[in-house]
Design a protein around this motif. Structure first.
Motif, PDB file in Angstrom:
ATOM      1  N   SER A 500       1.710   7.598  -2.588  1.00  0.00           N
ATOM      2  CA  SER A 500       0.526   7.041  -3.229  1.00  0.00           C
ATOM      3  C   SER A 500       0.468   5.562  -2.921  1.00  0.00           C
ATOM      4  O   SER A 500       1.502   4.894  -2.838  1.00  0.00           O
ATOM      5  CB  SER A 500       0.571   7.255  -4.749  1.00  0.00           C
ATOM      6  N   SER A 501      -0.755   5.068  -2.697  1.00  0.00           N
ATOM      7  CA  SER A 501      -0.929   3.643  -2.434  1.00  0.00           C
ATOM      8  C   SER A 501      -0.963   2.838  -3.720  1.00  0.00           C
ATOM      9  O   SER A 501      -1.153   1.627  -3.706  1.00  0.00           O
ATOM     10  CB  SER A 501      -2.230   3.413  -1.658  1.00  0.00           C
ATOM     11  N   ARG A 502      -0.775   3.541  -4.850  1.00  0.00           N
ATOM     12  CA  ARG A 502      -0.767   2.861  -6.157  1.00  0.00           C
ATOM     13  C   ARG A 502       0.528   3.218  -6.888  1.00  0.00           C
ATOM     14  O   ARG A 502       0.850   4.388  -7.056  1.00  0.00           O
ATOM     15  CB  ARG A 502      -1.981   3.288  -6.981  1.00  0.00           C
ATOM     16  N   ILE A 503       1.231   2.198  -7.320  1.00  0.00           N
ATOM     17  CA  ILE A 503       2.495   2.373  -8.028  1.00  0.00           C
ATOM     18  C   ILE A 503       2.346   1.821  -9.444  1.00  0.00           C
ATOM     19  O   ILE A 503       1.863   0.702  -9.650  1.00  0.00           O
ATOM     20  CB  ILE A 503       3.652   1.638  -7.316  1.00  0.00           C
ATOM     21  N   GLY A 504       2.746   2.629 -10.437  1.00  0.00           N
ATOM     22  CA  GLY A 504       2.753   2.173 -11.820  1.00  0.00           C
ATOM     23  C   GLY A 504       4.158   1.720 -12.219  1.00  0.00           C
ATOM     24  O   GLY A 504       5.144   2.376 -11.874  1.00  0.00           O
TER      25      GLY A 504
END
Length: 561
Positions: A500-504
């Motif tokens: 994923s290009s988004r990390i939480g």
């Protein structure tokens, strides 16, 4: 006699007109007894030729009966009064507020003992006896006396509701099942009860298990409170001693400085006074010689002048005294400056250390560990707004989007020199320090290390000294080309997970938890750290050099709404 009266039904000695114990009891020809006053009031002042009747059995008397007090009943009533209401059998106690009354008692109502779900009536122990002795009544369902019997009656058909409609989830009577509930999924109330009873058993097990768990939690919490109280008392005592020692040390140094100043003051003043005395003596001698020379200069005796002049004109060798004008005045202002510098350094150290002390205090948590959020909506409750600090950005990083996005450039940017700026590593940190529970998301491309670090991480030096994830002052998740690696203290852990290009990133500073999630339609845990954080943490990025690409990589703090 009193024991026998206990078993005696109080109702038998009550007047059916006033419903109270008989007063001046009289018995009329039909055999019923009343208070003399009550029956007189009932019959009134009627003439003898009128017909009179019994209020209970309605038997008529053409001639008004003569009312004579019943001595035996009067005695029984008096004895019952002496025994008092507490001597009455519990089975024959009278109805009080909130009690269920026997439906078959006349006059003074007695407290019901059982309710029958078939008869839909409540009975005292006396009137309940047929249910124990009569064969058809033995089959009836008896329960503890209840005021809710009417709830079992259908308000529409006035029938007992013995059927349960699963379609509408309600109890109905047999007429309802043929009318409004025709074609519905219905079963007997008993069958539904049996089914729900099984569920109730499971529910009870869950409740009991939870009760046990909560009791364990309470016990653990009580133990923690006890430990915290003991630990807090010890910490206060120890810290007071340490600060007292520190104050004593400062006082001791202050005393030494004062003593040294005074000693030096005494020495210098003594030297000055000694020199002053010598100078005064020399001045006196010179004045005396000057007087003699002046006197000699006025003599008219040439021979006397010539003989005296050589001895008077000769000046004795003066002691080698220091020149006051040449030597600059040396005062104690330098001491004040040195003490002031020491104070400033101590204040600076205490200010830095206070943040650590305060964090160590707030890190104490007596409560049981809080469960980490499970959904993105739950994580969003802890969303925090972060901005990148330009004063920390390496000169090869360009900041944009209100200092929320960092991009690796081919040339240095026009940043001014600053002590917080990273020199060797292409890194940047946020302005905001993080404590408590915090959540933020990062959108990345290329190769990026998403990190948290203490503020005092080195800004220059070797890769191990200042690179995120290569020391014990920083933790970092490296994202690149479909791969994840977690770094801490130069230890690398390979991680598998959905790309994923988004990390939480979720931080629970007090609990010592740092978690990284792959964010898409769902959230997938990539890696979790469990440790103890000793300082506030700062989010940061490292966009390192890598082949074949060296510029254009980006890391952006997402706007969470």
């Amino acid at each position: 006699m009193a024991q026998q009266l206990i078993k005696l039904d109080r109702e038998k000695l009550s007047c059916s007109i006033c419903l109270d114990l008989l007063k001046d009891p009289v018995t009329i020809p039909c055999g019923h007894s009343y208070c003399m006053g009550c029956i007189k009031d009932c019959w009134g002042e009627e003439h003898e030729e009128k017909t009179h009747s019994c209020p209970q059995c309605r038997q008529s008397f053409t001639t008004r009966p003569v009312l004579v007090k019943s001595t035996m009943l009067a005695e029984l009533v008096e004895e019952l009064k002496k025994v008092g209401p507490q001597a009455a059998s519990p089975d024959h106690s009278y109805v009080g507020p909130g009690d269920v009354a026997c439906d078959f008692c006349s006059g003074m109502k007695v407290k019901a003992f059982k309710s029958c779900l078939v008869c839909m009536a409540s009975y005292c122990e006396q009137h309940l006896q047929p249910h124990y002795s009569v064969a058809p009544l033995k089959k009836h369902k008896l329960v503890e006396a209840t005021l809710k019997l009417q709830e079992n009656i259908c308000s529409r058909h006035d029938e007992v509701m013995k059927i349960f409609c699963r379609t509408d989830q309600k109890c109905i009577c047999y007429l309802c099942s043929m009318d409004d509930h025709k074609g519905h999924d219905t079963v007997s109330a008993a069958a539904e009860r049996a089914e729900r009873q099984k569920e109730l058993g499971v529910s009870r097990q869950k409740v009991q298990q939870r009760v046990q768990d909560r009791e364990k939690d309470v016990k653990v919490l009580q133990q923690r409170v006890e430990v915290i109280n003991h630990s807090a008392d010890k910490a206060v005592k120890d810290s007071e001693k340490i600060f007292t020692d520190l104050i004593c040390l400062i006082k001791k140094i202050s005393s030494k400085v004062k003593q040294q100043i005074r000693s030096q003051q005494t020495t210098e003043v003594s030297r000055a006074e000694e020199l002053e005395e010598k100078l005064q003596q020399e001045t006196t001698e010179l004045r005396r010689k000057d007087t003699e020379l002046e006197k000699l200069s006025h003599t008219e005796d040439h021979l006397h002048f010539l003989n005296s002049y050589p001895s008077l004109s000769h000046l004795s060798e003066s002691e080698d005294l220091p020149s006051i004008n040449v030597c600059p005045l040396s005062s104690f202002e330098g001491v004040t400056a040195a003490v002031s510098e020491a104070r400033n350094k101590l204040q600076s150290v205490l200010s830095e250390e206070w943040a650590k002390i305060s964090l160590a205090v707030t890190a104490v948590d007596a409560l049981l560990p809080q469960k980490e959020p499970g959904t993105r909506a739950e994580f969003m409750k802890y969303a925090c707004h972060l901005t990148l600090d330009p004063n920390t950005a390496h000169k090869r990083l360009s900041l944009s989007d209100r200092n929320r996005k960092a991009k690796l450039m081919a040339a240095d940017q026009s940043y001014l020199d600053h002590p917080d700026r990273f020199i060797e590593r292409w890194q940047v940190m946020t302005r905001e320090g993080l404590t408590g529970q915090c959540y933020w998301e990062v959108k990345w491309s290329g190769k990026v290390l998403i990190a948290v670090a203490y503020k005092d991480i080195s800004r220059t030096g070797t890769r191990d000294k200042c690179g995120f994830g290569n020391n014990d002052k920083s933790w970092a998740l490296e994202c690149y080309s479909g791969n994840y690696e977690f770094r801490y203290n130069n230890i690398v852990t390979c991680i598998s997970g959905p790309q994923s290009s988004r990390i939480g990133v979720y931080l629970d500073h007090r609990a010592g938890t740092l978690s990284y999630y792959s964010v898409s339609e769902t959230m997938t845990l990539l890696h979790r750290v469990q440790t103890t954080f000793t300082q506030p943490l700062y989010a940061g990025f490292w966009l390192p050099f890598w082949l074949p690409k060296t510029v254009g990589d980006t890391a952006e703090l997402c706007e969470l709404k």
